[in-house]
Scaffold this motif. Structure first.
Motif, PDB file in Angstrom:
ATOM      1  N   CYS A 146       1.396   4.465   1.651  1.00 47.54           N
ATOM      2  CA  CYS A 146       2.515   4.544   2.595  1.00 47.54           C
ATOM      3  C   CYS A 146       3.517   5.577   2.086  1.00 47.54           C
ATOM      4  O   CYS A 146       3.953   5.501   0.942  1.00 47.54           O
ATOM      5  CB  CYS A 146       3.178   3.183   2.723  1.00 47.54           C
ATOM      6  SG  CYS A 146       4.749   3.260   3.614  1.00 47.54           S
ATOM      7  N   CYS A 181       2.109  -2.639   5.464  1.00 49.19           N
ATOM      8  CA  CYS A 181       3.569  -2.730   5.518  1.00 49.19           C
ATOM      9  C   CYS A 181       4.008  -2.207   6.883  1.00 49.19           C
ATOM     10  O   CYS A 181       3.231  -1.563   7.592  1.00 49.19           O
ATOM     11  CB  CYS A 181       4.205  -1.916   4.396  1.00 49.19           C
ATOM     12  SG  CYS A 181       3.683  -0.196   4.375  1.00 49.19           S
ATOM     13  N   CYS A 183       6.686  -0.190   7.293  1.00 50.18           N
ATOM     14  CA  CYS A 183       7.613   0.922   7.042  1.00 50.18           C
ATOM     15  C   CYS A 183       7.567   1.968   8.153  1.00 50.18           C
ATOM     16  O   CYS A 183       8.601   2.412   8.644  1.00 50.18           O
ATOM     17  CB  CYS A 183       7.274   1.618   5.744  1.00 50.18           C
ATOM     18  SG  CYS A 183       7.334   0.547   4.314  1.00 50.18           S
TER      19      CYS A 183
HETATM   20 ZN   LIG Z   1       5.302   0.995   3.376  1.00 47.06          ZN
END
Ligand SMILES: [Zn+2]
Ligand SMILES: [Zn+2]
Length: 172
Positions: free
Chosen positions: A143, A155, A157
């Motif tokens: 990521c 995730c 994000c």
């Molecule tokens: Zn992330």
């Protein structure tokens, strides 16, 4: 492993050995292969047959390669098993080396009265390694926001980053 040409003058020979991986790994230490490492044992078999001044070599090698995934940077391993077929011709001084051959048969050259079989195997291995090495074909990578390995943990994000994007208000 080296052989003398005179050893195959009257009969075919077969050689089977575990290659010195230290030497091969020193060769790997160049871009883009500098994370590759051969694991012991790297087993090579070759059958040699002389046709006039030419030497026909059928061989295979088997081993294990350690590398760092180009996408997620995790240490990974891949099993190697390759077969090859070479036709070596004597290299005459001043003669231009002609690149020919196809997938099945590769044409190469030897110089002097000796053939370095180790060099032949390592050279073949280096040419068969792809430019990009992945731990698995669908590796999700890292990521760019939190640095987490997306193969291990999903995730959000990227989703969050999308919301804080001032232009996203135009879409919503
Ligand atoms: Zn992330
Ligand atoms: Zn990966």
């Amino acid at each position: 492993m080296k052989i003398l040409l005179k050893d195959i003058l009257f009969e075919d020979i077969e050689r089977e050995w575990d290659e010195d991986v230290e030497e091969a790994n020193a060769l790997f230490n160049i871009e883009p292969h500098n994370t590759l490492k051969l694991i012991v044992p790297f087993h090579v078999t070759m059958k040699l047959h002389r046709i006039g001044d030419n030497v026909d070599i059928v061989g295979k090698y088997e081993g294990k390669l350690e590398f760092v995934c180009d996408r997620c940077s995790e240490k990974s391993y891949t099993h190697l098993e390759e077969r090859f077929h070479y036709l070596l011709q004597p290299k005459k001084p001043g003669e231009e080396a002609i690149e020919e051959g196809d997938e099945e048969l590769e044409v190469g050259y030897y110089e002097g009265d000796e053939i370095d079989l180790s060099e032949l195997a390592i050279e073949h291995l280096m040419l068969s390694i792809p430019m990009r090495m992945l731990c698995k074909e669908d590796c999700k990578g890292i990521c760019p926001y939190c640095g987490g390995n997306k193969n291990e943990r999903e995730c959000d994000c990227e989703k969050k980053a999308g919301k804080s994007n001032p232009f996203s208000i135009l879409i919503n």
